[in-house]
Design a protein around this motif. Structure first.
Motif: not given
Length: 180
Positions: A41, A43, A69-70, A103, A105, A107, A138, A142
């Motif tokens: 994971q 960040t 983003a995570t 994933a 993520n 927020r 975003e 990605k």
């Protein structure tokens, strides 16, 4: 970019939970083929800039966003079949699917305006314009191929290490882990 130590702890807890498993072929195949194995994971922060130069005569209209983003990457074990796990006594070969982003993520509270400059003769950014700019940011996170390739390489390496430890603790001596 920073790695989350929580995943190391989760992997260790999973390893301990699997240690008591039986070494029978069907049990091993059932235990291995669980939904998703998140192995890393990260960040990350991305700076998004926008400059509306359409009306340059009337002045500047610029904004900078900071987006945190995570990203979670790992192996989707549901993509495995029984043929991907070959057991011969204490020898085992496991063919895993390639790592993928499981994933991403972001927020809303992790999207911040870092800088904004709007000349007096210009209208400020609307909420729709802000939303459009942050969606572009975003998407940039990605689709960042350099970021994705380094995360996926580490995810595969971690998955291989995890499975080698898991299978060794279940009594297998000769372990081969490959990726499709």
């Amino acid at each position: 970019m920073k790695k989350n130590p929580l995943f190391s702890l989760l992997l260790l807890a999973s390893l301990i939970a699997f240690t008591g498993c039986h070494k029978e072929t069907s049990d091993i195949k059932t235990k291995i083929r669980k939904a998703e194995l998140g192995t890393v994971q990260y960040t990350v922060r991305q700076i998004i800039r926008n400059s509306d130069e359409t009306w340059q005569i009337l002045g500047d209209k610029k904004v900078l966003f900071s987006v945190k983003a995570t990203l979670k990457a790992g192996i989707d074990l549901d993509k495995m079949t029984d043929d991907d796990i070959i057991v011969h006594g204490k020898d085992i070969t496991v063919i895993l699917p390639k790592a993928e982003l499981l994933a991403v993520n972001i927020r809303p509270r992790d999207i911040r305006v870092a800088y904004s400059k709007v000349s007096m003769l210009r209208k400020d950014y609307t909420q729709q314009e802000y939303d459009q700019i942050t969606r572009a940011g975003e998407l940039a996170i990605k689709t960042d191929n350099n970021l994705k390739s380094s995360i996926l390489a580490e995810a595969q390496s971690s998955a291989k290490e995890f499975f080698e430890l898991l299978l060794r603790s279940n009594g297998f001596n000769n372990i081969e882990i490959r990726f499709k």
